[in-house]
Design a protein around this motif. Structure first.
Motif, PDB file in Angstrom:
ATOM      1  N   MET A   1       0.844  -1.156   0.000  1.00 36.40           N
ATOM      2  CA  MET A   1       0.000   0.000   0.000  1.00 36.40           C
ATOM      3  C   MET A   1       0.902   1.235   0.000  1.00 36.40           C
ATOM      4  O   MET A   1       1.763   1.376   0.858  1.00 36.40           O
ATOM      5  CB  MET A   1      -0.893  -0.050   1.240  1.00 36.40           C
ATOM      6  N   ALA A   2       0.683   2.097  -0.938  1.00 41.08           N
ATOM      7  CA  ALA A   2       1.538   3.265  -1.112  1.00 41.08           C
ATOM      8  C   ALA A   2       1.101   4.458  -0.270  1.00 41.08           C
ATOM      9  O   ALA A   2       1.770   5.473  -0.259  1.00 41.08           O
ATOM     10  CB  ALA A   2       1.567   3.653  -2.585  1.00 41.08           C
ATOM     11  N   PHE A   3       0.008   4.330   0.437  1.00 42.66           N
ATOM     12  CA  PHE A   3      -0.481   5.454   1.218  1.00 42.66           C
ATOM     13  C   PHE A   3      -0.893   4.965   2.605  1.00 42.66           C
ATOM     14  O   PHE A   3      -1.137   3.787   2.807  1.00 42.66           O
ATOM     15  CB  PHE A   3      -1.668   6.133   0.520  1.00 42.66           C
ATOM     16  N   ALA A   4      -0.953   5.884   3.522  1.00 40.84           N
ATOM     17  CA  ALA A   4      -1.338   5.543   4.894  1.00 40.84           C
ATOM     18  C   ALA A   4      -2.855   5.391   4.975  1.00 40.84           C
ATOM     19  O   ALA A   4      -3.594   6.078   4.279  1.00 40.84           O
ATOM     20  CB  ALA A   4      -0.873   6.625   5.852  1.00 40.84           C
ATOM     21  N   SER A   5      -3.274   4.471   5.802  1.00 41.13           N
ATOM     22  CA  SER A   5      -4.714   4.301   5.997  1.00 41.13           C
ATOM     23  C   SER A   5      -4.997   4.155   7.491  1.00 41.13           C
ATOM     24  O   SER A   5      -4.130   3.748   8.254  1.00 41.13           O
ATOM     25  CB  SER A   5      -5.233   3.082   5.238  1.00 41.13           C
ATOM     26  N   ILE A   6      -6.197   4.466   7.856  1.00 38.92           N
ATOM     27  CA  ILE A   6      -6.606   4.364   9.257  1.00 38.92           C
ATOM     28  C   ILE A   6      -7.165   2.962   9.483  1.00 38.92           C
ATOM     29  O   ILE A   6      -8.041   2.511   8.739  1.00 38.92           O
ATOM     30  CB  ILE A   6      -7.668   5.413   9.593  1.00 38.92           C
ATOM     31  N   GLN A   7      -6.651   2.280  10.478  1.00 45.00           N
ATOM     32  CA  GLN A   7      -7.158   0.962  10.831  1.00 45.00           C
ATOM     33  C   GLN A   7      -8.368   1.152  11.740  1.00 45.00           C
ATOM     34  O   GLN A   7      -8.232   1.491  12.913  1.00 45.00           O
ATOM     35  CB  GLN A   7      -6.070   0.149  11.548  1.00 45.00           C
ATOM     36  N   MET A   8      -9.546   0.903  11.193  1.00 46.39           N
ATOM     37  CA  MET A   8     -10.773   1.137  11.934  1.00 46.39           C
ATOM     38  C   MET A   8     -10.918   0.180  13.130  1.00 46.39           C
ATOM     39  O   MET A   8     -11.584   0.511  14.102  1.00 46.39           O
ATOM     40  CB  MET A   8     -11.984   1.004  11.008  1.00 46.39           C
ATOM     41  N   ASP A   9     -10.288  -0.992  13.043  1.00 42.80           N
ATOM     42  CA  ASP A   9     -10.372  -1.948  14.149  1.00 42.80           C
ATOM     43  C   ASP A   9      -9.593  -1.485  15.377  1.00 42.80           C
ATOM     44  O   ASP A   9      -9.795  -2.008  16.465  1.00 42.80           O
ATOM     45  CB  ASP A   9      -9.850  -3.323  13.713  1.00 42.80           C
ATOM     46  N   ALA A  10      -8.709  -0.524  15.211  1.00 37.97           N
ATOM     47  CA  ALA A  10      -7.914  -0.035  16.335  1.00 37.97           C
ATOM     48  C   ALA A  10      -8.608   1.090  17.102  1.00 37.97           C
ATOM     49  O   ALA A  10      -8.136   1.471  18.182  1.00 37.97           O
ATOM     50  CB  ALA A  10      -6.552   0.447  15.840  1.00 37.97           C
ATOM     51  N   ILE A  11      -9.711   1.597  16.599  1.00 35.93           N
ATOM     52  CA  ILE A  11     -10.397   2.723  17.259  1.00 35.93           C
ATOM     53  C   ILE A  11     -10.870   2.364  18.667  1.00 35.93           C
ATOM     54  O   ILE A  11     -10.652   3.157  19.598  1.00 35.93           O
ATOM     55  CB  ILE A  11     -11.535   3.259  16.371  1.00 35.93           C
ATOM     56  N   PRO A  12     -11.507   1.190  18.901  1.00 32.88           N
ATOM     57  CA  PRO A  12     -11.898   0.875  20.286  1.00 32.88           C
ATOM     58  C   PRO A  12     -10.691   0.788  21.236  1.00 32.88           C
ATOM     59  O   PRO A  12     -10.770   1.218  22.387  1.00 32.88           O
ATOM     60  CB  PRO A  12     -12.604  -0.476  20.171  1.00 32.88           C
ATOM     61  N   TYR A  13      -9.593   0.236  20.743  1.00 34.58           N
ATOM     62  CA  TYR A  13      -8.384   0.139  21.567  1.00 34.58           C
ATOM     63  C   TYR A  13      -7.905   1.533  21.972  1.00 34.58           C
ATOM     64  O   TYR A  13      -7.616   1.776  23.148  1.00 34.58           O
ATOM     65  CB  TYR A  13      -7.282  -0.597  20.798  1.00 34.58           C
TER      66      TYR A  13
END
Length: 83
Positions: A1-13
């Motif tokens: 992946m050439a760009f940064a993305s937000i990991q939605m599964d990490a939001i509760p943590y």
């Protein structure tokens, strides 16, 4: 992946982490309850992911995982095809 993305599964943590870190009124028992709830949440997420993965594999391979597939009834009047 050439760009940064937000990991939605990490939001509760991160939400629990920030709540425990910056809430001045939270006790050790409250933090343990929050961490326990977070563990239950991620356990359910993993179990759901495994269920979906198993269903996709079974459908793709036409198999029945954890069950016995019903036998196909052979017609004695038909010749068996050799592959």
């Amino acid at each position: 992946m050439a760009f940064a993305s937000i990991q939605m599964d990490a939001i509760p943590y991160w939400a629990v982490f920030l709540w425990i870190r910056y809430d001045a009124d939270i006790t050790a028992r409250g933090a343990n309850v929050l961490l326990g709830a977070l563990c239950v949440w991620y356990s359910l997420r993993i179990a759901n992911w495994a269920r979906i993965a198993i269903n996709q594999i079974c459908n793709r391979l036409d198999i029945h995982c954890f069950t016995i597939k019903a036998k196909a009834v052979e017609n004695p009047n038909e010749w068996k095809k050799v592959r």
